[in-house]
Design a protein around this motif. Structure first.
Motif, PDB file in Angstrom:
ATOM      1  N   TYR A 404       0.832  -1.210   0.000  1.00 22.99           N
ATOM      2  CA  TYR A 404       0.000   0.000   0.000  1.00 22.99           C
ATOM      3  C   TYR A 404       0.864   1.256   0.000  1.00 22.99           C
ATOM      4  O   TYR A 404       0.555   2.234  -0.689  1.00 22.99           O
ATOM      5  N   ARG A 405       1.956   1.212   0.749  1.00 27.07           N
ATOM      6  CA  ARG A 405       2.865   2.362   0.759  1.00 27.07           C
ATOM      7  C   ARG A 405       3.425   2.615  -0.649  1.00 27.07           C
ATOM      8  O   ARG A 405       3.494   3.766  -1.102  1.00 27.07           O
ATOM      9  N   ALA A 406       3.823   1.525  -1.351  1.00 22.79           N
ATOM     10  CA  ALA A 406       4.343   1.675  -2.713  1.00 22.79           C
ATOM     11  C   ALA A 406       3.272   2.234  -3.641  1.00 22.79           C
ATOM     12  O   ALA A 406       3.555   3.095  -4.490  1.00 22.79           O
ATOM     13  N   ILE A 407       2.029   1.771  -3.494  1.00 19.82           N
ATOM     14  CA  ILE A 407       0.932   2.264  -4.335  1.00 19.82           C
ATOM     15  C   ILE A 407       0.681   3.744  -4.072  1.00 19.82           C
ATOM     16  O   ILE A 407       0.492   4.539  -5.003  1.00 19.82           O
ATOM     17  N   ASP A 408       0.698   4.122  -2.809  1.00 16.52           N
ATOM     18  CA  ASP A 408       0.451   5.524  -2.459  1.00 16.52           C
ATOM     19  C   ASP A 408       1.551   6.427  -3.032  1.00 16.52           C
ATOM     20  O   ASP A 408       1.265   7.515  -3.556  1.00 16.52           O
ATOM     21  N   ILE A 409       2.801   5.970  -2.949  1.00 17.85           N
ATOM     22  CA  ILE A 409       3.912   6.750  -3.528  1.00 17.85           C
ATOM     23  C   ILE A 409       3.748   6.855  -5.037  1.00 17.85           C
ATOM     24  O   ILE A 409       3.972   7.914  -5.630  1.00 17.85           O
ATOM     25  N   SER A 427      -5.315  -2.619  -7.972  1.00 18.58           N
ATOM     26  CA  SER A 427      -5.842  -3.977  -8.096  1.00 18.58           C
ATOM     27  C   SER A 427      -4.895  -5.033  -7.525  1.00 18.58           C
ATOM     28  O   SER A 427      -5.318  -6.144  -7.220  1.00 18.58           O
ATOM     29  N   VAL A 428      -3.615  -4.707  -7.386  1.00 15.98           N
ATOM     30  CA  VAL A 428      -2.653  -5.683  -6.856  1.00 15.98           C
ATOM     31  C   VAL A 428      -2.728  -5.791  -5.341  1.00 15.98           C
ATOM     32  O   VAL A 428      -2.123  -6.693  -4.751  1.00 15.98           O
ATOM     33  N   MET A 429      -3.497  -4.917  -4.701  1.00 20.45           N
ATOM     34  CA  MET A 429      -3.568  -4.876  -3.242  1.00 20.45           C
ATOM     35  C   MET A 429      -4.918  -5.374  -2.764  1.00 20.45           C
ATOM     36  O   MET A 429      -5.938  -5.164  -3.418  1.00 20.45           O
TER      37      MET A 429
END
Length: 576
Positions: A404-409, A427-429
């Motif tokens: 989630y941190r990577a997605i948010d960044i 979609s990967v999370m």
């Protein structure tokens, strides 16, 4: 390597000294020997006394009085011929570890052997080789280095093989019983040699039972010394790509790195993974052969559980650290590790989908952290982001906070994505696998698609309804909450399907009733109507209404359409 100016200076001094020998004899010179650009004015009888080769040239010459001969092919060039001439004249000179191999080859070329003349130059150099040069590891290495310019004659004379034998034996002894500090001093000594000789030493040591770690240390030291600008630049900010524009240098480095990889021992874990990552980046940059890169990728994937985020970043950026480099290698490495884990799971009789090894979980966490580090780069496309994140099984993630941190960044660094693109990234999370803090952040994150934020919010509402506080009882609560959630989600899906079918049936019955009323009005039938099949079906469905005791919100269903005489009770979840 000596510059031409220094070499010419030494040559002029040598010629001056040679002239002094000649003039001191007060005998007129009668032959000039050409060696490259140098000319030596000497006496035939002094040379013939020691050199059978020169004697044959003079005897077999068609000229009646030969005054000039060319010996440009002599090993060692003018410098070695000068020493050979001194030997013929009886002038003292120094034999050293650096020049003994060249002198031995020059003596063989000039046929200055004991068979032709007693105590000749060949015998003197052989004695020095055996008693001095090959008596120590350092001396053998220096002598072997001098043989690089004397091939193939130095091999024919067995000088190379004798040096290799001494080096391999003494290096194995030093590896097992160091004689001085630091213990690996001998690996530094080997770095002066060419890769061909190093390869022969490695093979000879392997035959003598040297350990894989010993051979690996020697190759690592050799690589770091000879590819220093490429391999030791771990920070990705020191070397500019323009430093390697020279095609000759790059060609030499490419051959060198391919040879180093081919010499690596097959034992798993012999090399540290950060060294392998740096070597692979160098191979990619130098456009090494596919077999070379594949071998390095395979070695990294086998021990990927040891990798750190920084090691993967080494593979991902150019040497100036300004742009992404080669993510395909990273993907192949991760895929190789996952395949290895699947094979191991099958071998031990486990289920890879349910049970994941600690190594798999560690790699998954590292991959998520790695995605967070490269997510901020503009050239990092959605397809590449998704492609890397789905390489590891979803079940290997106990919690999706790192992902989630990577997605948010990524969403923050790519603000121009539309709703569909943001949904693809998310979609990967699995929002239901976020921690309490992660769900709290996601429910308030305006960068996330609405559906993802609602999922996180709905999860907490369902948990509140079940009466479990994850923060107070994190271990006992998670399992029970997930059970309740699965039941509720399953019931919601069933109710939704039944609701749609019910709506369709209501519409159909409404149309049928209208048609019946119209027909009744036109035929002027009596007020009493016989129950039809559809009216009976409507009453039956009303009794079986799944929303009578269900938990799905049905407040939005149109209540103007009746189904029999039974009205389902409405319940709703409050998510306010």
């Amino acid at each position: 390597m000596a510059t031409p100016q220094r070499r010419n200076s030494r040559l002029s001094i040598a010629l001056e000294r040679t002239g002094q020998w000649v003039f001191s004899q007060k005998i007129p010179i009668d032959i000039v020997v050409e060696v490259g650009e140098a000319n030596f004015a000497l006496h035939k009888f002094m040379l013939v006394a020691k050199s059978n080769y020169i004697r044959k040239l003079i005897m077999e010459s068609t000229e009646q009085d030969l005054t000039r001969i060319n010996l440009s092919d002599i090993p060692g060039g003018p410098e070695m011929f000068e020493k050979a001439a001194k030997f013929c004249y009886g002038v003292n000179f120094e034999i050293t570890i650096q020049n003994v191999a060249a002198l031995r080859c020059a003596a063989e070329y000039l046929q200055m052997t004991d068979l032709y003349s007693d105590n000749n130059l060949a015998g003197r150099t052989e004695d020095f080789l055996g008693q001095v040069a090959l008596s120590s590891l350092s001396g053998a290495i220096v002598a072997l280095k001098s043989c690089e310019d004397l091939l193939p004659l130095s091999e024919d004379l067995k000088i190379v093989q004798r040096c290799l034998d001494v080096i391999s034996v003494k290096a194995c002894n030093e590896a097992n019983f160091p004689s001085r500090s630091p213990p690996n001093w001998w690996t530094e000594e080997l770095t002066i040699l060419g890769i061909e000789f190093v390869g022969k030493i490695i093979c000879a040591m392997k035959k003598r039972g040297a350990k894989a770690l010993t051979l690996a240390r020697a190759l690592i030291t050799y690589t770091e010394r000879n590819l220093q600008d490429l391999v030791r630049d771990h920070s990705s900010n020191g070397t500019k790509s323009s430093d390697f524009d020279d095609s000759d240098i790059r060609s030499h480095q490419r051959k060198l790195i391919q040879s180093i990889v081919s010499l690596m021992p097959s034992e798993i874990g012999a090399f540290p993974i950060n060294f392998l990552c740096c070597l692979l980046r160098s191979a990619i940059f130098l456009q090494a052969s596919n077999s070379c890169k594949n071998e390095l990728e395979k070695r990294i994937s086998v021990i990927l559980e040891r990798v750190m985020v920084g090691d993967l970043l080494v593979l991902s950026f150019t040497y100036d650290g300004e742009r992404l480099f080669d993510l395909e290698s990273v993907k192949r490495i991760i895929s190789g590790f996952v395949e290895k884990e699947k094979t191991m799971a099958v071998f031990i009789g486990g289920d890879f989908k349910d049970n994941f090894s600690p190594a798999m979980q560690k790699v998954t966490k590292t991959v998520d952290a790695y995605l967070g580090e490269i997510a901020s780069y503009v050239e990092f496309s959605i397809s590449k982001f998704i492609g890397i994140s789905i390489l590891v099984p979803k079940g290997a993630r106990k919690v999706d906070d790192d992902l989630y941190r990577a997605i948010d960044i990524y969403l923050k660094a790519h603000p121009n994505l539309d709703e569909i693109e943001r949904e693809k990234v998310c979609s990967v999370m699995d929002p239901l696998k976020l921690s309490y803090e992660g769900r709290l952040h996601a429910s308030q994150n305006k960068r996330l698609p609405v559906q993802v934020a609602l999922h996180a919010l709905c999860y907490d509402q369902l948990k509140l309804r079940s009466g479990i506080d994850e923060r107070s009882t994190p271990e006992a609560g998670v399992g029970n909450t997930r059970d309740h959630l699965r039941k509720d989600v399953s019931l919601i899906k069933e109710n939704e399907a039944l609701r749609l079918e019910l709506m369709k049936m209501k519409l159909l019955m409404s149309d049928m009733q209208k048609n019946n009323n119209n027909q009744g009005a036109s035929s002027k039938r009596g007020p009493w109507k016989k129950p039809t099949f559809f009216s009976s079906l409507s009453k039956t469905l009303g009794k079986l209404n799944p929303f009578r005791n269900g938990s799905k919100d049905t407040s939005h269903i149109d209540e103007s359409v009746e189904v029999g005489n039974t009205t389902p009770r409405r319940r709703r979840f409050s998510i306010s």
